[in-house]
Design a protein around this motif. Structure first.
Motif, PDB file in Angstrom:
ATOM      1  N   ARG A 412     -46.720 -25.908  56.364  1.00 16.90           N
ATOM      2  CA  ARG A 412     -47.664 -24.786  56.302  1.00 16.90           C
ATOM      3  C   ARG A 412     -48.640 -24.847  57.461  1.00 16.90           C
ATOM      4  O   ARG A 412     -49.152 -25.914  57.798  1.00 16.90           O
ATOM      5  CB  ARG A 412     -48.477 -24.813  55.004  1.00 16.90           C
ATOM      6  CG  ARG A 412     -47.671 -24.773  53.745  1.00 16.90           C
ATOM      7  CD  ARG A 412     -48.565 -24.620  52.512  1.00 16.90           C
ATOM      8  NE  ARG A 412     -48.169 -23.416  51.815  1.00 16.90           N
ATOM      9  CZ  ARG A 412     -48.808 -22.268  51.895  1.00 16.90           C
ATOM     10  NH1 ARG A 412     -49.906 -22.167  52.603  1.00 16.90           N
ATOM     11  NH2 ARG A 412     -48.359 -21.218  51.250  1.00 16.90           N
ATOM     12  N   GLU A 413     -48.950 -23.703  58.042  1.00 11.86           N
ATOM     13  CA  GLU A 413     -49.991 -23.649  59.062  1.00 11.86           C
ATOM     14  C   GLU A 413     -51.352 -23.926  58.434  1.00 11.86           C
ATOM     15  O   GLU A 413     -52.159 -24.698  58.960  1.00 11.86           O
ATOM     16  CB  GLU A 413     -50.008 -22.281  59.744  1.00 11.86           C
ATOM     17  CG  GLU A 413     -51.088 -22.167  60.819  1.00 11.86           C
ATOM     18  CD  GLU A 413     -51.163 -20.777  61.431  1.00 11.86           C
ATOM     19  OE1 GLU A 413     -51.424 -20.681  62.648  1.00 11.86           O
ATOM     20  OE2 GLU A 413     -50.989 -19.785  60.685  1.00 11.86           O
ATOM     21  N   ALA A 414     -51.602 -23.307  57.312  1.00 15.05           N
ATOM     22  CA  ALA A 414     -52.846 -23.499  56.562  1.00 15.05           C
ATOM     23  C   ALA A 414     -52.633 -22.943  55.158  1.00 15.05           C
ATOM     24  O   ALA A 414     -51.665 -22.236  54.894  1.00 15.05           O
ATOM     25  CB  ALA A 414     -54.025 -22.802  57.243  1.00 15.05           C
ATOM     26  N   THR A 415     -53.557 -23.258  54.254  1.00 18.40           N
ATOM     27  CA  THR A 415     -53.442 -22.834  52.858  1.00 18.40           C
ATOM     28  C   THR A 415     -54.766 -22.236  52.397  1.00 18.40           C
ATOM     29  O   THR A 415     -55.829 -22.811  52.642  1.00 18.40           O
ATOM     30  CB  THR A 415     -53.075 -24.028  51.963  1.00 18.40           C
ATOM     31  OG1 THR A 415     -51.876 -24.635  52.447  1.00 18.40           O
ATOM     32  CG2 THR A 415     -52.858 -23.590  50.522  1.00 18.40           C
ATOM     33  N   ARG A 427     -57.702 -24.382  53.925  1.00 20.72           N
ATOM     34  CA  ARG A 427     -57.406 -25.794  54.206  1.00 20.72           C
ATOM     35  C   ARG A 427     -56.402 -25.880  55.350  1.00 20.72           C
ATOM     36  O   ARG A 427     -55.351 -25.230  55.325  1.00 20.72           O
ATOM     37  CB  ARG A 427     -56.829 -26.438  52.949  1.00 20.72           C
ATOM     38  CG  ARG A 427     -56.171 -27.796  53.139  1.00 20.72           C
ATOM     39  CD  ARG A 427     -57.168 -28.938  53.099  1.00 20.72           C
ATOM     40  NE  ARG A 427     -56.461 -30.207  53.303  1.00 20.72           N
ATOM     41  CZ  ARG A 427     -55.803 -30.867  52.347  1.00 20.72           C
ATOM     42  NH1 ARG A 427     -55.754 -30.379  51.115  1.00 20.72           N
ATOM     43  NH2 ARG A 427     -55.191 -32.008  52.609  1.00 20.72           N
ATOM     44  N   GLN A 428     -56.721 -26.702  56.335  1.00 25.53           N
ATOM     45  CA  GLN A 428     -55.790 -26.978  57.432  1.00 25.53           C
ATOM     46  C   GLN A 428     -55.914 -28.451  57.794  1.00 25.53           C
ATOM     47  O   GLN A 428     -56.981 -28.905  58.216  1.00 25.53           O
ATOM     48  CB  GLN A 428     -56.087 -26.098  58.648  1.00 25.53           C
ATOM     49  CG  GLN A 428     -55.025 -26.218  59.739  1.00 25.53           C
ATOM     50  CD  GLN A 428     -55.230 -25.216  60.857  1.00 25.53           C
ATOM     51  OE1 GLN A 428     -56.340 -25.055  61.354  1.00 25.53           O
ATOM     52  NE2 GLN A 428     -54.155 -24.535  61.266  1.00 25.53           N
ATOM     53  N   LEU A 485     -61.661 -22.191  61.473  1.00 23.83           N
ATOM     54  CA  LEU A 485     -61.081 -21.964  60.157  1.00 23.83           C
ATOM     55  C   LEU A 485     -61.436 -20.580  59.610  1.00 23.83           C
ATOM     56  O   LEU A 485     -60.594 -19.910  58.993  1.00 23.83           O
ATOM     57  CB  LEU A 485     -61.549 -23.050  59.185  1.00 23.83           C
ATOM     58  CG  LEU A 485     -60.959 -24.451  59.418  1.00 23.83           C
ATOM     59  CD1 LEU A 485     -61.609 -25.464  58.490  1.00 23.83           C
ATOM     60  CD2 LEU A 485     -59.447 -24.442  59.217  1.00 23.83           C
TER      61      LEU A 485
END
Length: 521
Positions: A412-415, A427-428, A485
């Motif tokens: 995942r790139e981010a969540t 989140r990353q 972010l």
């Protein structure tokens, strides 16, 4: 020399391809997705070595498959997480921007949207849903001209015609078979609906105000016994697995448990077994039934080529008497802060166990970040289905992790996380940015608290590697991380997706979305 190099190259290519491919079996794997309700990350002894609740069957499932230690629900409450599992899309792209639906709510998912069930059905699977739906469906009405009521009060159900089929439920979203109830087990009406038809017209109005067995007053059918709902769903599942195993068609079963959510109702044989409280007993009961489910799969002769996933829809609820459990040394969120409804980790970090003997090595552990929205892309990957741009917009396939659980590059790139009041976090890697001052939920500092309004910064930044308990807000020390972010979160929101692909529209709404302020500053 050239021949040797060529052989090595061919071997490498073949090895890479076999690494990615599903085993060549006579049929595609059966898929069973079990979703517990309000089960905390630290409630399973496989996840929490200090857990006071013993869960030997789920522990065994983990030892025979794979545990994910950094798995998250897309929301910290029921309905939105279920939306994400079924659609592969974050719920806040729909009109549901905060909170949950009631047992009388209209259908949230439009029938034209692809679901994991409709996709798998298209791919040749028999699809079934058993359990707690909580995504809304449209009850038949006695007076179609009367105002449609959505609420908690018993009078809100007066216009429902329980003798007629419901519309826009599991049946219309790709499930060949469905059996369950509309909302949580503490939400009326208390009626089973099978393949779109109520199994009985309710003839009583039930209410129970006990501390651990509380549920809201409402119409109840005689075949709906609160204490027996969880056992009933498991019994139905055992029979379904046995029947489907005798066919040549692969099957998908979505078993959505109403437990250990309130009403907390361990059956008599489990009462007192945890030596903690009824919630601990209830968790042990669910664990035992999971052991029976795994046995049913084995007895049916389909264990090796059946993918079983077990997880929870969010963290543990305060209804479990969390403070009382902690006083006895049991921490439902383990080392993490918060619980159900919160933007903190305890709200959305959940146990996630996957077993598939033909494909997953025993006893493996993945520390990669995954989200419950990822089921859609995973099922598509398993069945060689290519998701369209308007399908599974927030879903990443977990299939590569089943063979390589801890890749150098995360899948995942981010969540994106979401709390009950609609607060966001992103989140990353090790970093998490929360776009609110407090919990965004039910633990302190709560939204509206004086401390939140007067003293706390408007946002929170945590490094979860160094600070898993989210104790030190770093937003003032790393402004560049906050900007990066926040920018990524805004892009995800505006583009209608967080996966690669053509931007998609979010669903139209007829009200002002409170989060629009930080999207368009």
């Amino acid at each position: 020399m050239k021949i040797t190099v060529l052989f090595i190259s061919l071997f490498a290519i073949l090895s890479f391809n076999s690494f990615k491919e599903i085993p060549k079996k006579t049929k595609r794997p059966n898929i069973i997705y079990v979703l517990a309700d309000d089960l905390g990350y630290g409630d399973l002894s496989a996840y929490n070595k200090n857990s006071k609740i013993q869960t030997p069957h789920l522990d065994q499932m983990a030892s025979e498959g794979m545990m994910f230690t950094d798995a998250h629900t897309s929301s910290s409450v029921c309905t939105p997480t279920r939306y994400g599992i079924i659609t592969g899309r974050y719920n806040w792209r729909s009109p549901l921007k905060q909170g949950v639906l009631t047992g009388n709510s209209k259908a949230l998912i439009p029938t034209e949207r692809t679901t994991v069930a409709s996709m798998l059905k298209q791919q040749g699977y028999h699809t079934a849903f058993i359990g707690k739906w909580h995504l809304g469906w449209d009850w038949a009405l006695k007076d179609s001209n009367a105002e449609k009521k959505e609420g908690w009060d018993a009078k809100d159900f007066d216009n429902i015609d329980f003798s007629k089929p419901v519309q826009n439920g599991p049946k219309e979203l790709g499930f060949d078979y469905s059996y369950g109830h509309s909302g949580s087990l503490d939400m009326a009406p208390y009626v089973y609906v099978e393949n779109g038809m109520p199994t009985q017209v309710p003839d009583t109005v039930s209410v129970n105000d006990g501390k651990f067995s509380w549920w809201r007053k409402g119409p109840t059918a005689s075949d709906f016994v609160h204490e027996d709902v969880t056992p009933n769903f498991f019994r139905k599942s055992f029979k379904h697995i046995e029947a489907q195993a005798k066919t040549d068609q692969p099957f998908f079963l979505y078993l959505a448990l109403p437990s250990p959510h309130t009403p907390i109702l361990p059956t008599e044989e489990w009462q007192g077994k945890s030596q903690l409280n009824p919630y601990g007993d209830f968790v042990m009961m669910v664990d035992d039934y999971m052991g029976q489910l795994v046995k049913a799969i084995k007895d049916a002769g389909i264990e090796d080529n059946t993918l079983v996933i077990f997880t929870s829809d969010n963290g543990c609820s305060p209804a479990a008497d969390i403070k009382g459990l902690e006083a006895q040394g049991h921490y439902p969120s383990d080392q993490y802060r918060g619980h159900k409804a919160d933007i903190f980790e305890g709200g959305h970090r959940v146990p996630f166990i996957v077993k598939w003997p033909d494909y997953i090595k025993k006893g493996t552990v993945s520390n990669d970040i995954i989200c419950t929205t990822d089921f859609m892309a995973t099922a598509a990957d398993i069945t060689n289905y290519s998701l369209l741009d308007n399908e599974g917009e927030d879903s990443y396939s977990m299939l590569p992790l089943f063979k390589k659980p801890n890749p150098k590059k995360p899948i995942r790139e981010a969540t994106v996380h979401h709390s009950i009041n609609g607060s966001f976090a992103i989140r990353q890697g090790d970093w998490k940015l929360a776009m609110c001052a407090g919990s965004g939920g039910w633990s302190g500092p709560k939204p509206g608290d004086k401390e939140v309004i007067e003293t706390l910064p408007e946002i929170q930044l945590y490094n979860l590697k160094n600070d898993p308990g989210e104790t030190t807000n770093l937003q003032d020390r790393y402004p560049e991380k906050v900007t990066a972010l926040k920018t990524l979160l805004i892009r995800y929101i505006k583009e209608g997706r967080s996966t690669p692909g053509t931007p998609q529209p979010n669903d139209a709404i007829s009200f002002i979305w409170k989060q629009i302020d930080f999207v368009n500053p």
